[in-house]
Design a protein around this motif. Sequence first.
Motif, short mmCIF file in Angstrom:
data_model
loop_
_atom_site.label_atom_id
_atom_site.label_comp_id
_atom_site.label_asym_id
_atom_site.label_seq_id
_atom_site.Cartn_x
_atom_site.Cartn_y
_atom_site.Cartn_z
N LEU A 173 0.65 -0.98 -0.10
CA LEU A 173 0.00 -0.11 0.16
C LEU A 173 0.83 1.32 0.01
O LEU A 173 0.62 2.43 -0.69
N THR A 174 1.95 1.18 0.67
CA THR A 174 2.82 2.27 0.99
C THR A 174 3.36 3.01 -0.63
O THR A 174 3.75 3.94 -0.92
N VAL A 175 3.51 1.63 -1.16
CA VAL A 175 4.35 1.81 -2.49
C VAL A 175 3.26 2.48 -3.57
O VAL A 175 3.36 3.16 -4.42
N THR A 180 0.84 5.84 -7.53
CA THR A 180 -0.50 5.85 -8.58
C THR A 180 -0.84 7.56 -8.75
O THR A 180 -1.30 8.15 -9.66
N VAL A 181 -0.77 7.97 -7.36
CA VAL A 181 -1.43 9.52 -7.58
C VAL A 181 -0.20 10.55 -8.07
O VAL A 181 -0.96 11.33 -8.88
N ILE A 182 1.05 10.32 -7.92
CA ILE A 182 2.08 11.10 -8.36
C ILE A 182 1.92 11.25 -9.92
O ILE A 182 2.08 12.43 -10.50
N PRO A 183 1.88 10.21 -10.54
CA PRO A 183 2.01 10.02 -12.22
C PRO A 183 0.40 10.92 -12.67
O PRO A 183 1.05 11.54 -13.57
N ILE A 184 -0.40 10.65 -11.95
CA ILE A 184 -1.68 11.28 -12.33
C ILE A 184 -1.52 12.75 -12.34
O ILE A 184 -1.81 13.58 -13.37
N LEU A 185 -1.12 13.08 -11.08
CA LEU A 185 -0.92 14.71 -11.00
C LEU A 185 0.15 15.45 -12.26
O LEU A 185 -0.20 16.37 -12.79
N ILE A 186 1.26 14.88 -12.46
CA ILE A 186 2.05 15.18 -13.43
C ILE A 186 1.53 15.29 -14.50
O ILE A 186 1.63 16.13 -15.38
N ALA A 187 0.92 14.05 -14.98
CA ALA A 187 0.43 13.72 -16.43
C ALA A 187 -0.63 14.59 -16.79
O ALA A 187 -0.85 14.91 -17.85
N ALA A 188 -1.61 14.88 -15.65
CA ALA A 188 -2.64 15.76 -15.93
C ALA A 188 -2.13 17.05 -16.37
O ALA A 188 -3.04 17.80 -17.39
N PHE A 189 -1.11 17.90 -15.96
CA PHE A 189 -0.71 19.20 -16.17
C PHE A 189 0.02 19.04 -17.61
O PHE A 189 -0.16 19.96 -18.47
N ALA A 190 0.78 17.80 -17.88
CA ALA A 190 1.43 17.91 -19.17
C ALA A 190 0.53 17.56 -20.24
O ALA A 190 0.48 18.14 -21.44
N ALA A 191 -0.62 16.84 -19.75
CA ALA A 191 -1.66 16.45 -20.79
C ALA A 191 -2.38 17.68 -21.43
O ALA A 191 -2.58 18.16 -22.60
N TYR A 192 -2.49 18.44 -20.24
CA TYR A 192 -3.39 19.81 -20.53
C TYR A 192 -2.60 20.86 -21.63
O TYR A 192 -3.20 21.37 -22.46
N LEU A 238 11.12 6.47 -1.72
CA LEU A 238 11.34 7.79 -2.53
C LEU A 238 11.74 7.06 -4.06
O LEU A 238 11.32 7.55 -5.08
N GLY A 239 12.67 6.37 -4.15
CA GLY A 239 13.34 5.53 -5.33
C GLY A 239 12.32 4.80 -6.05
O GLY A 239 12.05 5.11 -7.24
N ILE A 240 11.47 4.18 -5.38
CA ILE A 240 10.67 3.21 -6.14
C ILE A 240 9.29 4.18 -6.49
O ILE A 240 8.76 3.95 -7.72
N TRP A 241 8.93 5.18 -5.92
CA TRP A 241 8.04 6.08 -6.29
C TRP A 241 8.35 6.71 -7.37
O TRP A 241 7.59 6.96 -8.56
#
Length: 377
Positions: A173-175, A180-192, A238-241
């Motif tokens: 769960l910690t991983v 899951t959340v971090i890529p969505i946040l970054i990708a949403a800005f980049a996609a827009y 941090l590395g695996i995230w």
Amino acid sequence: MEGMAGQKSGLVWAVNIAAFLLVLLWTIPTLGLLVSSFRDRDQILTSGWWQSFSAQQATGFVRTGTGDDAVQQDGAYVIEGNVLEEGQSLIAWGTRAREPGAFQPGETAEIGDGWQVTVAPDGSYRMTSPTPFEMRRGERIFVTTGAPARLTTENYARVLTAEGLGRAFMNTLTVTIPATVIPILIAAFAAYALAWMEFPGRAILTAAVVGLLVVPLQVALIPLLRLHNELGIGKGYLGIWLAHTGFGLPLAIYLLRNYMVGLPREVIESARVDGATEFQIFRKIILPLSFPALASFAIFQFLWVWNDLLVATVFLGNTREQLVMTGVLRELMGSKGGEWEILATSAFISIAVPLIVFFAMQKYLVRGLLAGSVKGG
């Protein structure tokens, strides 16, 4: 006439049947795994999971007492005991392996040398002889027994405590959640930005994102780990995230960009005319309208990270405190290969959370994928 508007094609039934068969082929093993996780080892070894709710039959043998256990009664030597365990019922019994069910409960069998054996319906046996028993090992009595259906939660208690899956569950769960959340946040800005903002090199960046989709994951593992070590990140959460974020971004940006391009241009242009900033447009218009695409990628990313073993092994480590669930399952397959009840329970725990996530968000999955696949700009 076939093929006219408003009429179903004959292929619809074939598609429905094929979909039903695929669902059935996926559901039956999952149901079997769930049922097996509540059964003990003896039940799994002697019967199939589909027999879990009916009385269980088993054949085995027990040994009688030896000559030292005999007592003298009415001029005969007698050995007594019971062939049943708690909860079992006697169906048949025998004295030879080839005929384990030769006698019914209550019948008497001749063994030889004047010995007689009687097994009562309650499982108690009485072996008599006119002369002292001269045997160091007891005689074998083969029994066919029945036992009521029994399900237990002991497997889950053992797996979550003694086998260490509870700790691995929390590690996973910690991983998974941040990855899951971090890529969505970054990708949403980049996609827009790639969909609605004009800037030099936008087409090149879009092509680069598409090109990254075909880069094999295994190619980047070791170079990325070396980069982490040089930066002082090393192995850890941090590395695996960061690793899962980098590997998931190309698909996320591609999927979200294709979806956002298909949103109504008039709504966005009207917001700009009314003085809305790009961030306001993104937060109040684009994100709410893009929720199906965001949810579909979240499902993909969550399932990928939850079931991952390779990236976790490279970027997190193999100590007992760092293992994720797939790592623990790999160890259990080696050390508990014969304990099917432990493996079944561990496997079902590992798929329970992805199943919950999928069924909770599956209505958005098809909407997001289809919209992203037919619209572009």
